[in-house]
Design an enzyme around this catalytic site. Structure first.
Site, short mmCIF file in Angstrom:
data_model
loop_
_atom_site.label_atom_id
_atom_site.label_comp_id
_atom_site.label_asym_id
_atom_site.label_seq_id
_atom_site.Cartn_x
_atom_site.Cartn_y
_atom_site.Cartn_z
N VAL A 245 -11.24 2.77 -3.75
CA VAL A 245 -10.93 2.24 -5.08
C VAL A 245 -11.94 1.13 -5.40
O VAL A 245 -12.01 0.12 -4.69
CB VAL A 245 -9.49 1.68 -5.14
CG1 VAL A 245 -9.18 1.16 -6.54
CG2 VAL A 245 -8.47 2.74 -4.74
N HIS B 61 -6.90 -5.73 2.26
CA HIS B 61 -5.75 -5.17 2.97
C HIS B 61 -5.22 -6.27 3.91
O HIS B 61 -6.00 -6.86 4.66
CB HIS B 61 -6.18 -4.00 3.86
CG HIS B 61 -6.74 -2.81 3.14
ND1 HIS B 61 -6.00 -1.66 2.91
CD2 HIS B 61 -7.97 -2.57 2.60
CE1 HIS B 61 -6.76 -0.76 2.28
NE2 HIS B 61 -7.96 -1.29 2.08
N HIS C 190 -10.38 -5.46 -3.16
CA HIS C 190 -9.02 -5.59 -2.62
C HIS C 190 -9.08 -5.96 -1.16
O HIS C 190 -9.99 -5.57 -0.44
CB HIS C 190 -8.20 -4.32 -2.82
CG HIS C 190 -8.85 -3.05 -2.34
ND1 HIS C 190 -9.89 -2.44 -3.03
CD2 HIS C 190 -8.64 -2.28 -1.25
CE1 HIS C 190 -10.25 -1.35 -2.39
NE2 HIS C 190 -9.53 -1.23 -1.29
N ASN D 122 -12.73 -3.11 2.63
CA ASN D 122 -13.72 -2.04 2.79
C ASN D 122 -14.68 -2.09 1.61
O ASN D 122 -14.26 -2.17 0.46
CB ASN D 122 -13.02 -0.68 2.83
CG ASN D 122 -12.10 -0.54 4.04
OD1 ASN D 122 -12.47 -0.95 5.14
ND2 ASN D 122 -10.92 0.01 3.85
N GLN E 100 -14.47 2.75 1.36
CA GLN E 100 -13.82 2.20 0.16
C GLN E 100 -13.53 3.34 -0.81
O GLN E 100 -14.43 4.14 -1.10
CB GLN E 100 -14.73 1.16 -0.53
CG GLN E 100 -14.07 0.54 -1.75
CD GLN E 100 -14.95 -0.48 -2.47
OE1 GLN E 100 -16.12 -0.66 -2.13
NE2 GLN E 100 -14.40 -1.14 -3.47
N ASP F 10 0.85 -1.19 0.00
CA ASP F 10 0.00 0.00 0.00
C ASP F 10 0.88 1.24 0.00
O ASP F 10 1.88 1.32 0.72
CB ASP F 10 -0.91 -0.01 1.23
CG ASP F 10 -2.07 0.97 1.09
OD1 ASP F 10 -3.22 0.51 0.99
OD2 ASP F 10 -1.82 2.20 1.09
P1 AMP Z 1 -9.73 1.46 0.28
O1 AMP Z 1 -9.76 2.81 0.94
O2 AMP Z 1 -10.12 0.33 1.17
O3 AMP Z 1 -10.48 1.47 -1.03
O4 AMP Z 1 -8.20 1.15 -0.03
C1 AMP Z 1 -7.52 1.70 -1.11
C2 AMP Z 1 -6.06 1.65 -0.74
O5 AMP Z 1 -5.31 1.85 -1.92
C3 AMP Z 1 -5.63 2.72 0.26
O6 AMP Z 1 -5.10 2.09 1.43
C4 AMP Z 1 -4.56 3.51 -0.51
O7 AMP Z 1 -3.50 3.93 0.31
C5 AMP Z 1 -4.12 2.49 -1.54
N1 AMP Z 1 -3.55 3.08 -2.75
C6 AMP Z 1 -4.02 4.12 -3.48
N2 AMP Z 1 -3.23 4.34 -4.54
C7 AMP Z 1 -2.24 3.42 -4.49
C8 AMP Z 1 -1.10 3.12 -5.32
N3 AMP Z 1 -0.81 3.84 -6.43
N4 AMP Z 1 -0.28 2.11 -4.95
C9 AMP Z 1 -0.55 1.40 -3.84
N5 AMP Z 1 -1.60 1.61 -3.03
C10 AMP Z 1 -2.44 2.61 -3.35
#
Ligand code: AMP
Length: 115
Positions: A97, A103, A101, A88, A95, A31
């Site tokens: 993205v 974590h 996914h 999430n 959430q 992450d």
């Molecule tokens: P969520 O908030 O559960 O959707 O998690 C999305 C995660 O993606 C967050 O923990 C971000 O820090 C992570 N994230 C966003 N952009 C990147 C990236 N380019 N490389 C790695 N992790 C990322």
């Protein structure tokens, strides 16, 4: 066709990431904003938007991802001390993205219930 998510762009190497594992079904990378000493994201290559969109036909894929998570926990030295797996889903869970996914967080203690 729907616009590619950030994570699909990472799968396609359009955006760089610290990739720690890859096979034909999934990808794992660190992450970018780690919330624990070990913070890895494990994603399916199939663009499933969230846990709510998992279909019965995805059962094997999701099971495979959990096998990969167990292996990553071992390889990153957190299998014995313990770790947390979080997915999430939707706005209340923050959430950000819209690509499924998981974590994998470890290397420190966590509170329960979560915030
Ligand atoms: P969520 O908030 O559960 O959707 O998690 C999305 C995660 O993606 C967050 O923990 C971000 O820090 C992570 N994230 C966003 N952009 C990147 C990236 N380019 N490389 C790695 N992790 C990322």
């Amino acid at each position: 066709m729907a616009e590619k998510t950030l994570f699909s762009k990472i799968i396609d190497r359009e955006i760089p990431a610290d990739i720690v594992y890859e096979d034909d079904q999934c990808l794992a990378f660190r992450d970018i904003s780690p919330q624990a000493p070990v913070h890895i994201l494990v994603i399916p290559k199939k663009p499933i938007p969230s846990t709510s969109a998992i279909l019965p036909e995805d059962a094997e894929l999701v099971g495979h991802i959990f096998c990969v998570i167990a292996r990553l926990a071992e390889d990153n030295g957190i299998a014995k001390s313990g770790y947390r797996v979080v997915s999430n889903c939707g706005p209340d869970a923050c959430q950000t993205v819209p690509h499924l996914h998981f974590h994998v967080l470890g290397g420190r203690g966590f509170a329960w219930p979560p915030g």
